[in-house]
Design a protein around this motif. Structure first.
Motif, mmCIF file in Angstrom:
data_model
loop_
_atom_site.group_PDB
_atom_site.id
_atom_site.type_symbol
_atom_site.label_atom_id
_atom_site.label_comp_id
_atom_site.label_asym_id
_atom_site.label_seq_id
_atom_site.Cartn_x
_atom_site.Cartn_y
_atom_site.Cartn_z
ATOM 1 N N THR A 44 0.813 -1.217 0.000
ATOM 2 C CA THR A 44 0.000 0.000 0.000
ATOM 3 C C THR A 44 0.843 1.262 0.000
ATOM 4 O O THR A 44 0.367 2.303 -0.409
ATOM 5 N N LYS A 45 2.099 1.184 0.478
ATOM 6 C CA LYS A 45 2.925 2.386 0.511
ATOM 7 C C LYS A 45 3.758 2.443 -0.752
ATOM 8 O O LYS A 45 4.636 1.624 -0.971
ATOM 9 N N GLN A 96 3.698 8.139 -2.435
ATOM 10 C CA GLN A 96 3.079 8.528 -1.169
ATOM 11 C C GLN A 96 4.141 9.021 -0.191
ATOM 12 O O GLN A 96 3.929 10.003 0.534
ATOM 13 N N LEU A 97 5.289 8.357 -0.165
ATOM 14 C CA LEU A 97 6.381 8.820 0.695
ATOM 15 C C LEU A 97 6.849 10.205 0.266
ATOM 16 O O LEU A 97 7.101 11.074 1.099
ATOM 17 N N ARG A 98 6.965 10.394 -1.031
ATOM 18 C CA ARG A 98 7.407 11.694 -1.550
ATOM 19 C C ARG A 98 6.422 12.798 -1.211
ATOM 20 O O ARG A 98 6.815 13.928 -0.937
ATOM 21 N N VAL A 99 5.121 12.478 -1.242
ATOM 22 C CA VAL A 99 4.111 13.474 -0.896
ATOM 23 C C VAL A 99 4.310 13.924 0.550
ATOM 24 O O VAL A 99 4.287 15.121 0.860
ATOM 25 N N GLY A 100 4.542 12.970 1.451
ATOM 26 C CA GLY A 100 4.770 13.313 2.853
ATOM 27 C C GLY A 100 6.029 14.142 3.038
ATOM 28 O O GLY A 100 6.037 15.141 3.770
ATOM 29 N N GLU A 101 7.090 13.733 2.356
ATOM 30 C CA GLU A 101 8.341 14.490 2.444
ATOM 31 C C GLU A 101 8.172 15.891 1.878
ATOM 32 O O GLU A 101 8.698 16.866 2.423
#
Length: 131
Positions: A43-44, A48-53
């Motif tokens: 799911t990750k 999605q990680l880049r959006v959070g960063e």
């Protein structure tokens, strides 16, 4: 039946667990494949990680900008205050102020002890021996 949770897929294994309790002869499926098996869903994603960063970066950037803006405003206020003070000083310096008249020691006039100079004629006339 399959239960879905955040990031996990769980298989309902109540039928196989009951079969294991009754004995090995009634078992129809491989127990190692069904009992407690949990399948993780990917799911990750990297996006999605880049959006959070990126959100964290944007937040830090906005904070730095607000701090820099506050510093700039404070510096402008300080410069404006200094300019006003300099203007007040310059206006004070332009006002004419009377200065007192200087007084000197009185001059004493006394006679000189030297003899007067006697004037001598410069001999302006025809020169001798020129004729």
């Amino acid at each position: 039946a399959v239960e879905r949770g955040p990031g996990l897929l769980k298989k309902n294994t109540s039928a196989t667990v009951g079969a294991i309790e009754r004995g090995p002869g009634l078992l129809r499926k491989n127990p190692s494949a069904t009992v407690g098996a949990a399948v993780r869903c990917p799911t990750k994603l990297n996006t999605q990680l880049r959006v959070g960063e990126r959100e964290q970066f944007q937040l830090m950037k906005r904070q730095k900008q607000t701090v820099a803006e506050e510093k700039r405003i404070m510096e402008e206020k300080r410069k404006e205050k200094e300019e006003k003070e300099e203007l007040v000083k310059a206006r004070k310096a332009l006002v004419h102020k009377a200065r007192p008249v200087r007084t000197f020691k009185p001059l004493e006039i006394k006679r000189s002890d030297k003899k007067l100079t006697m004037a001598v004629s410069p001999h302006l006339g025809p020169t001798r021996g020129a004729d």
